[in-house]
Write a protein that holds these residues in place. Structure first.
Motif: not given
Lengths: 253, 547
Positions: A85-86, A101-110, A159-163, B431-434
């Motif tokens: 996470g960055t 949405h910005n927080v959930n963007a962190g788990q978009l990969g899943d 930071i929440a997005r990263v969490l 986001l791409l980096a994540a």
């Protein structure tokens, strides 16, 4: 002991004719809290961009959580990147969206694309997002528009997005340079606290040497793209710091 | 209005629009399918013999010349009009606020009338006064575009920082001198940028004007359609695609260098040459068209104008029919705008080529193909789309809406793609980096940022589309346009003037609605958002105007 989080061997990065980084040799063990210091333009952001896979080294090797990202297919690379996470100085949030949405963007990969698409219309996972925001102290902002928040609150959303991503490594590129000193200290404490609680590896680039020595285990010093300092925080002396930040030395090629 | 209420309203209006035009009986005319197939088959063997290519070349030059001179006229009118409609000008007049505001509003309202009427209607009216003269096309483009330019130029002048102007005024400079030295230099990039956009619109208008008889590529298209020479049509369409592509490329380059991502503070040599090249076309065009402005002051033109005015006034109409046709026209514009908006959003995302991401070769090829498709959609004039749609669709508002949607997808798609390319890419890169896939990164960090610009473009386009309904109406696709075409063909000018009034009223209604929607959209951007956005992305300017 588990495998290192990062192994850099002779890593360098060229951008056109300019050499951003050269001959970096570093190993970071899981759970370590590392501060990267150095004058502006020393290569701190470039180093972090190698660590999160936004750039690949033009020389040498960077192994991230046991993988050489440059050798992986796009799909496998993304799988590794989901564990990193960055947090950025300018937050890089989407101001027009609600915080959830910005927080959930962190788990978009899943998420599947459809789930991602539908969530923009009718937000999914509001409660988990609220729980995560609670950990950074702004649970009540879950449905607020992100650009209505103050700078400190926006950095907390980042930071929440990263969490939400639930990473093994958290990188932070000058996370407090856009904040006032008090808020800055609070954000660093938040990051180091999270690292202690969850055993997350933490690499933070900082301008503020005092904070770096105070709150981190280990300090890396960069100057003109080269690693000139790599010591436990307790062993760093003012003479060594003067070397790192010496502008005369920085002007030498 | 809350977001939910706006969404609900949009859905209700769309449903009503569809219900109103789709209600009556058969829509598809399967009998026309073979003809349509034949038409597309002809694309493989266009007519390319020397004689016809000569004709096409001459026609293309004529169309280009119309567009060049029409644009020059509209810029000239716009510069004069823009000053006269600007708040800055009236405020500096020294009159009391009550006086200057009412004068300002009166001039503004006056300018709205020529803007309310499409170039083709101007063309039809001017044709009956001037006859077949190249001036018809130049004026038909220049007059309405001049009114649009006045409005936009005045907005640019009013949004330009006023401090240097006020300082010059305070030191005793006259209104015009202060404007030229204190305001115009600051506003110049925006003015140039918008003028370039006008030129690319003028090319498309010049093609459409040809179809109603003004000559050039459009005229040749109409002739070939009448004789069903599909092979000729494809050659002509190819010429239009080349002409439009070149103009669009030129306009994009100028706009980017003036106000967009490539704007630089120092002198830009390339920009200079781009403008010199365009200006050099002006004398060439005058010679090419053998333009003779004295036609305007001859007795014959004056007499015909007087006769026309007498016949057209007072307007007379079956008001019931007029109201129902107005409603048809409105619904046609709503459906066309909605279809082209939806299509354009999808295609723009494919067509955009953001500066720095590592797109795969397949993705690049797909993007290139999409851009060519968009060019084709907008290069084919809307009346030609209407004729094609009418092969397989029974005449009526839905056919007209489809034709307009096809044409406008090309225009909207390109504008939206440019908006995507101008985006601040950093949130997406985060986001791409994540480890997020590019599509989902765009969905969460790209689309939300450009969405309000998409909506603004869509609304501007709706304003244009409601005027363009006349164009497809002329070839029989329904609505007020068809009525107007019938009335002018049968010299029933009193009826035509009533229809025109209905059209103008309709355009006012749409303009007001669109302005309200655009305002509510931009109001949602809090001042902090605007400030932080400009801090984060120095190259990011306010939405370009695309009226």
């Amino acid at each position: 002991m588990s495998a290192p989080a990062y192994v850099l061997r002779g890593a360098g990065l060229r951008r056109g004719a300019t050499r951003a980084l050269a001959e970096i040799d570093v190993t970071v063990t899981p759970g370590e809290r590392v501060a990267v210091i150095g004058p502006s333009g020393a290569g701190k952001s470039s180093l972090l961009s190698l660590l999160n896979g936004a750039n690949h080294p033009t020389e040498g090797e960077v192994r991230v959580l046991g993988h050489d990202l440059a050798q992986l297919s796009a799909r496998s690379r993304r799988t590794v990147q989901r564990r990193i996470g960055t947090v950025y100085q300018q937050f890089h949030l989407v101001g027009q969206l609600r915080v959830v949405h910005n927080v959930n963007a962190g788990q978009l990969g899943d998420w599947s694309t459809w789930r991602a698409l539908w969530s923009l219309v009718s937000p999914r996972d509001i409660d988990p997002a609220r729980e995560i925001l609670g950990r950074v102290g702004i649970a009540d902002k879950v449905l607020a528009r992100t650009d209505r928040l103050s700078g400190g609150e926006q950095q907390r959303v980042a930071i929440a997005r990263v969490l939400a991503q639930d990473p093994s490594v958290i990188l932070a590129d000058e996370p407090i340079a856009s904040l006032d000193p008090e808020r800055g200290k609070a954000v660093v404490d938040l990051l180091t606290g999270l690292s202690r609680t969850y055993g997350t590896t933490l690499v933070v680039s900082l301008h503020d040497v005092g904070i770096a020595l105070d709150r981190f285990d280990r300090v890396l010093g960069l100057r003109a793209g080269r690693l000139v300092l790599d010591l436990p925080a307790a062993e760093v002396t003012s003479g060594l710091l003067a070397d790192t930040f010496s502008t005369d030395a920085a002007r030498q090629p | 209005m809350s977001r939910r209420a706006t969404t609900l309203l949009v859905v209700v209006v769309l449903a009503a629009a569809l219900a109103s035009v789709a209600g009556d009986g058969d829509l598809l005319n399967t009998g026309g399918v073979p003809a349509l197939r034949e038409f597309f088959a002809a694309a493989l063997h266009p007519r390319v013999d020397r004689a016809f290519l000569q004709v096409v070349g001459d026609a293309a030059l004529t169309t280009l010349a119309y567009a060049v001179l029409g644009t020059v006229l509209s810029i000239a009118l716009g510069l004069v009009g823009g000053v006269l409609v600007s708040q800055t000008w009236w405020r500096a007049s020294g009159a009391l606020p009550r006086t200057w505001v009412s004068r300002w509003l009166a001039t503004r309202a006056l300018m709205a009338v020529p803007r309310g009427v499409h170039e083709v209607v101007w063309g039809l009216v001017l044709l009956s006064v001037l006859g077949l003269d190249p001036l018809v096309a130049v004026l038909a483009i220049g007059l309405p575009f001049g009114a649009v330019c006045s409005k936009v130029f005045s907005e640019i002048l009013d949004e330009t920082p006023r401090a240097p102007f006020e300082a010059l005024r305070a030191s005793g400079a006259g209104r015009l001198a202060a404007l030229l030295y204190g305001l115009a230099p600051l506003a110049l990039p925006d003015l140039l940028s918008y003028s370039a956009y006008r030129f690319e619109c003028a090319i498309r208008s010049a093609a459409i004007l040809g179809i109603v008889g003004a000559g050039g590529l459009g005229f040749q298209l109409a002739l070939s359609f009448q004789s069903l020479r599909y092979d000729e049509i494809w050659t002509l369409l190819a010429a239009l695609v080349v002409l439009c592509g070149a103009t669009d490329g030129w306009s994009s380059a100028v706009r980017r260098r003036c106000t967009g991502s490539r704007a630089r503070p120092e002198r830009d040599r390339v920009l200079g040459w781009l403008i010199v090249a365009a200006v050099a076309l002006v004398p060439v065009s005058v010679v090419l068209l053998r333009l003779d402005p004295t036609v305007l002051v001859q007795d014959r033109a004056r007499d015909l104008t007087v006769t026309l005015a007498q016949q057209a006034w007072p307007p007379e109409a079956d008001w019931g029919v007029l109201v129902s046709l107005s409603l048809d026209t409105l619904m046609m514009s709503v459906i066309a705008a909605a279809l082209s908006f939806a299509g354009a959003v999808l295609l723009a995302v494919l067509a955009a080529r953001p500066a720095d991401d590592g797109r795969t070769v397949a993705r690049r090829v797909l993007g290139w193909c999409t851009r060519q498709a968009l060019l084709f959609f907008r290069a084919v004039p809307s009346p030609v789309w209407a004729l094609l749609v009418l092969f397989v669709w029974f005449p009526g508002p839905l056919a007209g809406a489809l034709a307009l949607a096809l044409y406008n997808v090309g225009i909207l798609g390109r504008l939206m793609a440019e908006a995507v390319e101008d985006l601040d890419r950093r949130p997406q890169r985060a986001l791409l980096a994540a480890g997020v896939s590019p599509a989902r990164a765009f969905l969460y960090a790209g689309l939300p940022t450009v969405w309000h610009r998409f909506v603004a473009y869509g609304m501007y386009r709706w304003e244009v589309i409601v005027r363009e309904t006349v164009v497809v109406g002329v070839v029989g696709a329904g609505g007020l346009g068809r009525l107007l075409a019938e009335q002018t063909a049968s010299f029933h000018y009193a009826g035509a003037s009533a229809t025109l009034l209905a059209l103008i009223a309709l355009t006012f209604l749409v303009d007001l609605t669109s302005a309200a929607v655009r305002r509510s959209g931009s109001a949602r951007l809090s001042s902090r958002a605007v400030r932080s956005r400009s801090e984060r992305a120095p190259g990011y300017r306010r939405s370009p105007r695309t009226l």
